[in-house]
Design a protein around this motif. Structure first.
Motif, PDB file in Angstrom:
ATOM      1  N   ASP A 649       0.618  -0.701  -0.038  1.00  0.00           N
ATOM      2  CA  ASP A 649       0.256   0.047  -0.218  1.00  0.00           C
ATOM      3  C   ASP A 649       0.660   1.746   0.273  1.00  0.00           C
ATOM      4  N   LEU A 650       2.038   1.391   0.777  1.00  0.00           N
ATOM      5  CA  LEU A 650       2.945   2.486   0.409  1.00  0.00           C
ATOM      6  C   LEU A 650       3.191   2.970  -0.989  1.00  0.00           C
ATOM      7  N   LEU A 651       3.556   1.880  -1.456  1.00  0.00           N
ATOM      8  CA  LEU A 651       3.986   1.712  -3.055  1.00  0.00           C
ATOM      9  C   LEU A 651       2.626   2.208  -3.883  1.00  0.00           C
ATOM     10  N   CYS A 652       1.697   1.291  -4.020  1.00  0.00           N
ATOM     11  CA  CYS A 652       0.896   1.708  -4.543  1.00  0.00           C
ATOM     12  C   CYS A 652       0.922   3.999  -3.906  1.00  0.00           C
ATOM     13  N   ALA A 653       1.047   4.430  -2.956  1.00  0.00           N
ATOM     14  CA  ALA A 653       0.820   5.829  -2.191  1.00  0.00           C
ATOM     15  C   ALA A 653       2.141   6.480  -3.029  1.00  0.00           C
ATOM     16  N   MET A 654       2.919   5.138  -3.252  1.00  0.00           N
ATOM     17  CA  MET A 654       3.884   6.722  -4.038  1.00  0.00           C
ATOM     18  C   MET A 654       3.782   6.139  -6.071  1.00  0.00           C
TER      19      MET A 654
END
Ligand SMILES: *[C@@H]1O[C@H](CO)[C@@H](O)[C@H](O)[C@H]1NC(C)=O
Ligand SMILES: *[C@@H]1O[C@H](CO)[C@@H](O)[C@H](O)[C@H]1NC(C)=O
Ligand SMILES: *[C@@H]1O[C@H](CO)[C@@H](O)[C@H](O)[C@H]1NC(C)=O
Ligand SMILES: *[C@@H]1O[C@H](CO)[C@@H](O)[C@H](O)[C@H]1NC(C)=O
Ligand SMILES: *[C@@H]1O[C@H](CO)[C@@H](O)[C@H](O)[C@H]1NC(C)=O
Ligand SMILES: *[C@@H]1O[C@H](CO)[C@@H](O)[C@H](O)[C@H]1NC(C)=O
Ligand SMILES: *[C@@H]1O[C@H](CO)[C@@H](O)[C@H](O)[C@H]1NC(C)=O
Ligand SMILES: *[C@@H]1O[C@H](CO)[C@@H](O)[C@H](O)[C@H]1NC(C)=O
Ligand SMILES: *[C@@H]1O[C@H](CO)[C@@H](O)[C@H](O)[C@H]1NC(C)=O
Length: 783
Positions: A649-654
């Motif tokens: 999810d963090l990578l998605c948010a990035m």
């Protein structure tokens, strides 16, 4: 990609730079130009090693195995195609598979030209092609200093870590060191699948119940042609440590107790690792000469460690600077290690004190900065007028009664090449600024009588004395000024060493953050605070290879060495994590890290602000959540957990693309639809809040998981020294927990009331009751 040295400094840090490039001094990378990296990026068609990262499920069905698939990929390159461009001839290299990877990453390494690499990257099923880059390697007192006690708390409760396996990717190990004695250890855990490989001066019988695995990975280094090193560097083609670094880090993490250990009498006492009964597995991937640690070898080491069944990976190495995660093989490898439940601990780097110098910044990695111990090595020098100057020294050869007054001279700047023999012969030299351990060797070689080192410019300040081989004293700026005032007052200044070998513990303020320890903010995701935590990394005594130089230029050898660097702080945390792993087998890597962070000490041993070597107060950008506090970490009350989905999810948010996500075994479809708060919303035990560019309100959510037994109520307390600048509200501000594993969420709203570009402030968000305190640092930054 530019890579960086991230080593320890041996007491001889600068010289080590010249030896194996394993002990690097941060500022050398700025000031020292005699060590060019091998140019592996030269012309467009030069062949070099690449890592080809594949999607494990894309193997064409007609090929039975991964190896067949990889071979067919390479074969497709070899078959000449007359229709393609004829401008370059790149047929001189063979297409051998150097490594195959199949645990923390799927794929292989091979030598390719850049055109071929380009071509391979377009083959279906290939998710990434990366050029190999070189990373560099970046204790008696520390367990006591950190509060570990034989009789109560985490050591006995965790059985000193005896079921936990710590894997280290490093320069090898010296198996005969007493730190790896297995006296009294039970059998090797049955789940262990690793092995002890044979090689030069190394046989499987050298492993025991302490050192349970030892492997070596040389193919990548060899294929880059880096081993030669002009023939001046001896190396063992085996897991045996040619350098000392790997022996030092592994004994720091998990060394057995060794009574009466010392560095020529300094730092004497019983040397033991943080988890003295944990098991050690060494994965040698760092080589002397120009070798360093290539990604190809590091990945093979991590792949092997994951397959063998390590619980914790400790990597005291890294690049010069942080790189985006999708191009950072260490980050990708660590991601999949964490996916398998392995905790990955890395050094923060030795590039401090500059802003944004921290490396190994992925949030699934635990990143460790370096601070001092409360141990010091005081010594003195008496000036001609009777003034006694107090400094530090690791020089062991003379007694105070055996010195006489010698003329005193000063130099504004000392380097080996700037020493003029006739000016220093027979004299004591005060270096106001100095570069390189070899300054001491040079002064000694030309008959100088001694050295006073007063220097904070090149990365090691006055709290890090070096083990010079001539009478030497390291002084702070205050003492330096006293010496200068005396020298100004007389035409014939003189001084007399009062060296006496002493080791004092407990008297000085500690920890102080090392000058060299790399600082935040995080250059890749500024919303994730890095480093995470501080651990001892200055003048650490631990085991050494008795055949490796203690530092270059001297013949002296030893079984123990005193070394500094974030390389030394990293295995301290790996060892403490091993204790927690044993005490709480059900905890995830993120829970262990949370326990370490929320209980860390944010004041020093005098209950005052943690300082740096300039005696200025430091911030969480330098010490993260604070100094690791093992006894409190065993019972944190609540933890911030996070798993693979949270990181995806963090990578998605990035805003990672489909292609980037595939490198982490994910796709856009795996992004949780509820990712709304951006990268700051990762359930991390610290907060970094960035205001500016029209943003003055940030709202983030966190979820706490109860890990203590009894029902408890927690109340939020915000420590915010500058409410005039930022308003912080926590909602709800009271959390009522009944059962173990119960989760409760809260939301924090940060409102900036100022426009303060370039400024930063910090505070804490604390959940507490009479029993527990769950503390998170908060850093505010204005763009
Ligand atoms: C990768 O694929 C191979 C062959 O299909 C399989 O044996 C292996 O278990 C897979 N590995 C993972 C981690 O899925
Ligand atoms: C040769 O190149 C042509 C056109 O680029 C391509 O269609 C063909 O598949 C290539 N053959 C080989 C063996 O690579
Ligand atoms: C290193 O390369 C050789 C072939 O050159 C191969 O046989 C060997 O398995 C490789 N080592 C590892 C650890 O993969
Ligand atoms: C401790 O070490 C010192 C120096 O290495 C040696 O002289 C002394 O005998 C040792 N003491 C014990 C108890 O082993
Ligand atoms: C270190 O050595 C000194 C002098 O030999 C001795 O007084 C002191 O007790 C020793 N310290 C430890 C911790 O063994
Ligand atoms: C005194 O110092 C000299 C060198 O300056 C050395 O050769 C000698 O061994 C020392 N004597 C004692 C008793 O330490
Ligand atoms: C010593 O003298 C130099 C030059 O004369 C001067 O720059 C310096 O400030 C003096 N230092 C002290 C400590 O008096
Ligand atoms: C990601 O994309 C969204 C929507 O386009 C944008 O609001 C956000 O700022 C981007 N985030 C980053 C980290 O680039
Ligand atoms: C500020 O925001 C604008 C538009 O939202 C964007 O184009 C620009 O890159 C941002 N600047 C910084 C420094 O983030």
């Amino acid at each position: 990609m530019q890579t960086m040295p991230m080593a320890c400094f041996s007491t001889a840090l600068f010289m080590s730079f010249l030896t194996f490039a394993l002990f690097l001094q941060p500022l050398l990378s700025l000031s020292h130009v005699t060590h060019p990296q091998p140019d592996i990026t030269t012309s467009g068609t030069a062949a070099t090693t690449y890592i080809i990262h594949t999607d494990n499920f894309s193997r064409p069905p007609h090929l039975a195995t991964q190896i067949q698939w990889y071979s067919s990929i390479l074969q497709s390159l070899s078959s000449t195609n007359t229709t393609t461009t004829t401008t370059t001839s790149v047929k001189t290299h063979s297409h051998n598979i150097i490594y195959t990877y199949d645990t923390i990453l799927h794929g292989f390494a091979a030598i390719l030209s850049s055109e071929e690499a380009e071509k391979v990257s377009e083959i279906p099923g290939v998710v990434g092609v990366y050029k190999d880059t070189i990373k560099q390697l970046h204790t008696t007192r520390s367990p006591d200093f950190l509060g570990l006690n034989h009789d109560f708390g985490l050591w006995p409760e965790s059985n000193f870590g005896e079921d936990v396996i710590i894997g280290l990717v490093d320069s090898g190990i010296w198996p005969e060191s007493e730190s790896f004695d297995d006296d009294g250890l039970p059998e090797v855990p049955s789940r262990w699948k690793g092995e002890c490989e044979s090689g030069e001066r190394f046989s499987p019988s050298l492993c025991n119940k302490k050192l349970i695995g030892a492997r070596w990975f040389l193919n990548g280094t060899r294929s880059l042609g880096l081993l030669d090193g002009g023939g001046k560097n001896k190396y063992f083609q085996s897991p045996r440590d040619d350098d000392g670094h790997g022996t030092h880090t592994s004994s720091t993490a998990a060394g057995s107790p060794v009574p009466n250990a010392s560095f020529f009498g300094f730092a004497n006492g019983t040397a033991r690792g943080m988890a003295p009964r944990a098991r050690v597995a060494m994965y040698k991937a760092c080589w002397p000469g120009d070798g360093g640690c290539p990604d190809t070898d590091i990945l093979a080491a991590m792949d092997g460690a994951a397959k063998d069944g390590v619980d914790i990976l400790s990597l005291s190495l890294g690049s010069y600077e942080a790189h985006p995660f999708d191009g950072d093989l260490l980050a990708i490898g660590a991601f999949n290690a964490v996916r398998r439940g392995i905790l990955v601990v890395c050094s923060a780097g030795n590039s401090g004190p500059f802003s944004s110098s921290v490396t190994n910044v992925a949030p699934w990695i635990t990143t460790v900065g370096a601070g001092s111990l409360d141990r010091t090595f005081p010594a003195s020098i008496t000036l001609g007028d009777g003034t006694v100057i107090i400094g530090k020294s690791l020089y062991d050869k003379i007694k105070p009664t055996n010195t006489s007054f010698r003329p005193l001279v000063y130099m504004l700047y000392c380097s080996a090449s700037s020493i003029v023999p006739r000016l220093v012969r027979g004299k004591i030299v005060l270096c106001l600024e100095a570069e390189g351990y070899d300054v001491g060797l040079k002064i000694q070689a030309v008959g100088g009588a001694g050295l006073i080192w007063s220097d904070i410019v090149f990365g090691t300040g006055w709290i890090t004395p070096m083990a010079f081989t001539l009478p030497a004293l390291t002084v702070d700026n205050l003492e330096e000024r006293k010496i200068m005032a005396y020298m100004n007052s007389t035409s014939k200044p003189k001084a007399r060493f009062g060296l006496s070998q002493r080791t004092i513990v407990g008297e000085n303020r500690a920890p102080m953050v090392a000058e060299f320890s790399s600082r935040g903010p995080n250059a890749i995701v500024p919303e994730i605070l890095k480093p995470d935590i501080l651990a001892p990394g200055i003048n650490i005594l631990a085991a050494w290879s008795p055949e490796a130089p203690l530092f270059l230029g001297i013949k002296r050898r030893g079984r123990f060495n005193i070394v500094s660097g974030t390389s030394m702080s990293c295995p301290h945390v790996a060892g403490v994590a091993a204790l927690l792993r044993q005490a709480h087998r059900e905890w995830s890597p993120a829970m262990i890290r949370s326990a370490l962070m929320t209980t860390a000490a944010v004041v020093d041993n005098q209950y005052r602000q943690i300082l740096n070597e300039n005696l200025e107060p430091e911030t969480p950008l330098a010490f993260g959540a604070g100094l690791v506090h093992p006894q409190l970490a065993r019972d944190p009350g609540l933890v911030y957990d996070a798993g693979v989905q949270d990181y995806i999810d963090l990578l998605c948010a990035m805003n990672y693309t489909e292609k980037q996500l595939r490198k982490f075994g994910a796709s856009k479809a795996d992004c949780s639809t509820f990712v709304i708060g951006g990268a700051g919303n990762l359930n991390y035990p610290s907060f970094a809040v960035i205001f500016g560019n029209g943003t003055n309100v940030k709202v983030v959510k966190r979820t706490l998981t109860k890990v203590s037994e009894l029902p408890e109520v927690y109340v939020a307390r915000v420590v915010n020294p500058r409410p005039d600048k930022v308003e912080v509200t926590v909602e709800p501000d009271r959390l009522d927990f009944k059962m173990v594993n119960e989760e409760r969420s809260y939301v924090v709203k940060f409102v900036s009331k100022v426009v303060d570009p370039g400024e930063m402030e910090y505070g804490y968000i604390i959940w507490e009751n009479d029993v527990h305190q769950v503390k998170s640092p908060v850093v505010f930054m204005w763009e």
